[in-house]
Design a protein around this motif. Structure first.
Motif, PDB file in Angstrom:
ATOM      1  N   SER A 107      44.008  19.905  38.449  1.00 26.33           N
ATOM      2  CA  SER A 107      44.612  19.184  39.568  1.00 26.33           C
ATOM      3  C   SER A 107      45.392  17.968  39.117  1.00 26.33           C
ATOM      4  N   ASN A 108      44.903  17.291  38.078  1.00 23.51           N
ATOM      5  CA  ASN A 108      45.567  16.088  37.590  1.00 23.51           C
ATOM      6  C   ASN A 108      45.800  15.095  38.733  1.00 23.51           C
ATOM      7  N   TYR A 109      44.805  14.991  39.613  1.00 24.00           N
ATOM      8  CA  TYR A 109      44.953  14.122  40.792  1.00 24.00           C
ATOM      9  C   TYR A 109      45.091  12.669  40.361  1.00 24.00           C
ATOM     10  N   PRO A 110      46.098  11.950  40.885  1.00 20.23           N
ATOM     11  CA  PRO A 110      46.319  10.554  40.491  1.00 20.23           C
ATOM     12  C   PRO A 110      45.419   9.592  41.265  1.00 20.23           C
ATOM     13  N   VAL A 111      44.339   9.196  40.667  1.00 21.13           N
ATOM     14  CA  VAL A 111      43.431   8.271  41.343  1.00 21.13           C
ATOM     15  C   VAL A 111      44.041   6.883  41.357  1.00 21.13           C
ATOM     16  N   GLN A 112      44.444   6.414  42.519  1.00 21.52           N
ATOM     17  CA  GLN A 112      45.010   5.070  42.626  1.00 21.52           C
ATOM     18  C   GLN A 112      44.019   4.127  43.299  1.00 21.52           C
ATOM     19  N   CYS A 113      43.815   4.302  44.571  1.00 21.46           N
ATOM     20  CA  CYS A 113      42.904   3.399  45.281  1.00 21.46           C
ATOM     21  C   CYS A 113      41.466   3.876  45.117  1.00 21.46           C
ATOM     22  N   MET A 114      40.603   2.961  44.723  1.00 22.45           N
ATOM     23  CA  MET A 114      39.169   3.220  44.664  1.00 22.45           C
ATOM     24  C   MET A 114      38.490   2.183  45.551  1.00 22.45           C
ATOM     25  N   ALA A 115      37.497   2.610  46.287  1.00 23.74           N
ATOM     26  CA  ALA A 115      36.901   1.704  47.260  1.00 23.74           C
ATOM     27  C   ALA A 115      35.416   1.978  47.438  1.00 23.74           C
ATOM     28  N   TRP A 116      34.728   0.940  47.902  1.00 22.95           N
ATOM     29  CA  TRP A 116      33.332   1.052  48.279  1.00 22.95           C
ATOM     30  C   TRP A 116      33.215   0.866  49.793  1.00 22.95           C
ATOM     31  N   PHE A 117      32.410   1.699  50.392  1.00 29.52           N
ATOM     32  CA  PHE A 117      32.072   1.587  51.800  1.00 29.52           C
ATOM     33  C   PHE A 117      30.557   1.555  51.925  1.00 29.52           C
ATOM     34  N   ARG A 118      30.081   1.146  53.079  1.00 37.68           N
ATOM     35  CA  ARG A 118      28.641   1.188  53.314  1.00 37.68           C
ATOM     36  C   ARG A 118      28.366   1.498  54.771  1.00 37.68           C
ATOM     37  N   GLN A 119      27.208   2.060  54.991  1.00 37.72           N
ATOM     38  CA  GLN A 119      26.773   2.349  56.350  1.00 37.72           C
ATOM     39  C   GLN A 119      25.304   1.988  56.468  1.00 37.72           C
ATOM     40  N   GLY A 120      25.054   0.940  57.239  1.00 40.62           N
ATOM     41  CA  GLY A 120      23.694   0.492  57.464  1.00 40.62           C
ATOM     42  C   GLY A 120      23.046   1.253  58.599  1.00 40.62           C
ATOM     43  N   PRO A 121      21.743   1.096  58.747  1.00 40.07           N
ATOM     44  CA  PRO A 121      21.022   1.794  59.817  1.00 40.07           C
ATOM     45  C   PRO A 121      21.596   1.455  61.187  1.00 40.07           C
ATOM     46  N   GLY A 122      21.997   2.477  61.924  1.00 42.96           N
ATOM     47  CA  GLY A 122      22.527   2.275  63.261  1.00 42.96           C
ATOM     48  C   GLY A 122      23.890   1.623  63.325  1.00 42.96           C
ATOM     49  N   LYS A 123      24.573   1.569  62.191  1.00 41.70           N
ATOM     50  CA  LYS A 123      25.890   0.917  62.160  1.00 41.70           C
ATOM     51  C   LYS A 123      26.976   1.907  61.773  1.00 41.70           C
ATOM     52  N   ASP A 124      28.214   1.542  62.089  1.00 49.66           N
ATOM     53  CA  ASP A 124      29.349   2.335  61.649  1.00 49.66           C
ATOM     54  C   ASP A 124      29.603   2.100  60.162  1.00 49.66           C
ATOM     55  N   ARG A 125      30.270   3.065  59.547  1.00 48.86           N
ATOM     56  CA  ARG A 125      30.658   2.874  58.158  1.00 48.86           C
ATOM     57  C   ARG A 125      31.721   1.780  58.093  1.00 48.86           C
ATOM     58  N   GLU A 126      31.598   0.897  57.111  1.00 49.95           N
ATOM     59  CA  GLU A 126      32.552  -0.209  56.981  1.00 49.95           C
ATOM     60  C   GLU A 126      33.017  -0.334  55.538  1.00 49.95           C
ATOM     61  N   GLY A 127      34.230  -0.821  55.386  1.00 49.72           N
ATOM     62  CA  GLY A 127      34.759  -1.059  54.061  1.00 49.72           C
ATOM     63  C   GLY A 127      34.144  -2.299  53.445  1.00 49.72           C
ATOM     64  N   VAL A 128      33.834  -2.218  52.171  1.00 47.51           N
ATOM     65  CA  VAL A 128      33.232  -3.344  51.450  1.00 47.51           C
ATOM     66  C   VAL A 128      34.250  -3.972  50.512  1.00 47.51           C
ATOM     67  N   ALA A 129      34.885  -3.142  49.695  1.00 45.73           N
ATOM     68  CA  ALA A 129      35.855  -3.646  48.727  1.00 45.73           C
ATOM     69  C   ALA A 129      36.714  -2.495  48.261  1.00 45.73           C
ATOM     70  N   SER A 130      37.918  -2.821  47.824  1.00 42.05           N
ATOM     71  CA  SER A 130      38.820  -1.799  47.312  1.00 42.05           C
ATOM     72  C   SER A 130      39.629  -2.374  46.158  1.00 42.05           C
ATOM     73  N   ILE A 131      40.152  -1.472  45.328  1.00 38.76           N
ATOM     74  CA  ILE A 131      40.928  -1.918  44.165  1.00 38.76           C
ATOM     75  C   ILE A 131      41.880  -0.818  43.759  1.00 38.76           C
ATOM     76  N   ASP A 132      43.109  -1.197  43.401  1.00 46.46           N
ATOM     77  CA  ASP A 132      43.998  -0.232  42.757  1.00 46.46           C
ATOM     78  C   ASP A 132      44.513  -0.855  41.460  1.00 46.46           C
ATOM     79  N   SER A 133      45.797  -1.190  41.397  1.00 45.07           N
ATOM     80  CA  SER A 133      46.318  -1.734  40.145  1.00 45.07           C
ATOM     81  C   SER A 133      46.175  -3.238  40.064  1.00 45.07           C
ATOM     82  N   GLY A 134      45.895  -3.860  41.198  1.00 41.82           N
ATOM     83  CA  GLY A 134      45.809  -5.318  41.225  1.00 41.82           C
ATOM     84  C   GLY A 134      44.384  -5.796  41.346  1.00 41.82           C
ATOM     85  N   ASP A 135      44.240  -6.947  41.940  1.00 41.57           N
ATOM     86  CA  ASP A 135      42.920  -7.510  42.168  1.00 41.57           C
ATOM     87  C   ASP A 135      42.246  -6.782  43.326  1.00 41.57           C
ATOM     88  N   GLY A 136      40.947  -6.923  43.391  1.00 44.67           N
ATOM     89  CA  GLY A 136      40.216  -6.301  44.474  1.00 44.67           C
ATOM     90  C   GLY A 136      40.365  -7.059  45.775  1.00 44.67           C
TER      91      GLY A 136
END
Length: 124
Positions: A30-59
């Motif tokens: 596939s040679n898929y180009p991984v650019q954006c990488m991110a962390w998400f979290r989902q707490g008990p009874g909560k919606d999934r939310e973004g925590v942090a993301s990073i590509d070529s720059g700062d997070g």
């Protein structure tokens, strides 16, 4: 095309630290180009939310974790890390990594192409 495996979760007392890792394995065909990488979290009874993301720059970070969490990546090995310090009980959640072939600025969290299975973080 891309397999994501998270590790590093566990149980910790408030004020403690954990480091999560996410390894992105791209199939050779596939040679898929991984650019954006991110962390998400989902707490008990909560919606999934973004925590942090990073590509070529700062997070970039959610306000709730700024100053406590640090995202980084090894572009050669396609590994992403999340250093979590000063953990609070409200950080308790299943943490997921996600990747996309586009820059982070162009990806809404629901549109990430690949997701991991998650790793549990429990803060007491």
């Amino acid at each position: 095309d891309v397999q994501l495996v998270e590790s590093g979760g566990g149980s910790v007392q408030a004020g403690g630290s954990l480091t999560l890792s996410c390894t992105a394995s791209v199939h050779a065909y596939s040679n898929y180009p991984v650019q954006c990488m991110a962390w998400f979290r989902q707490g008990p009874g909560k919606d999934r939310e973004g925590v942090a993301s990073i590509d070529s720059g700062d997070g970039t970070y959610a306000d709730s974790v700024k100053g406590r969490f640090t995202i980084s990546r090894d572009n050669v090995e396609n590994i992403m890390y999340l250093q979590m310090n000063s953990l609070k009980p409200e950080d308790t959640a299943m943490y997921y990594c996600a990747v996309d072939g586009r820059p982070c600025a162009l990806v809404k969290w629901r549109n990430f192409s690949y997701w991991g299975q998650g790793t549990q973080v429990t803060v007491s």
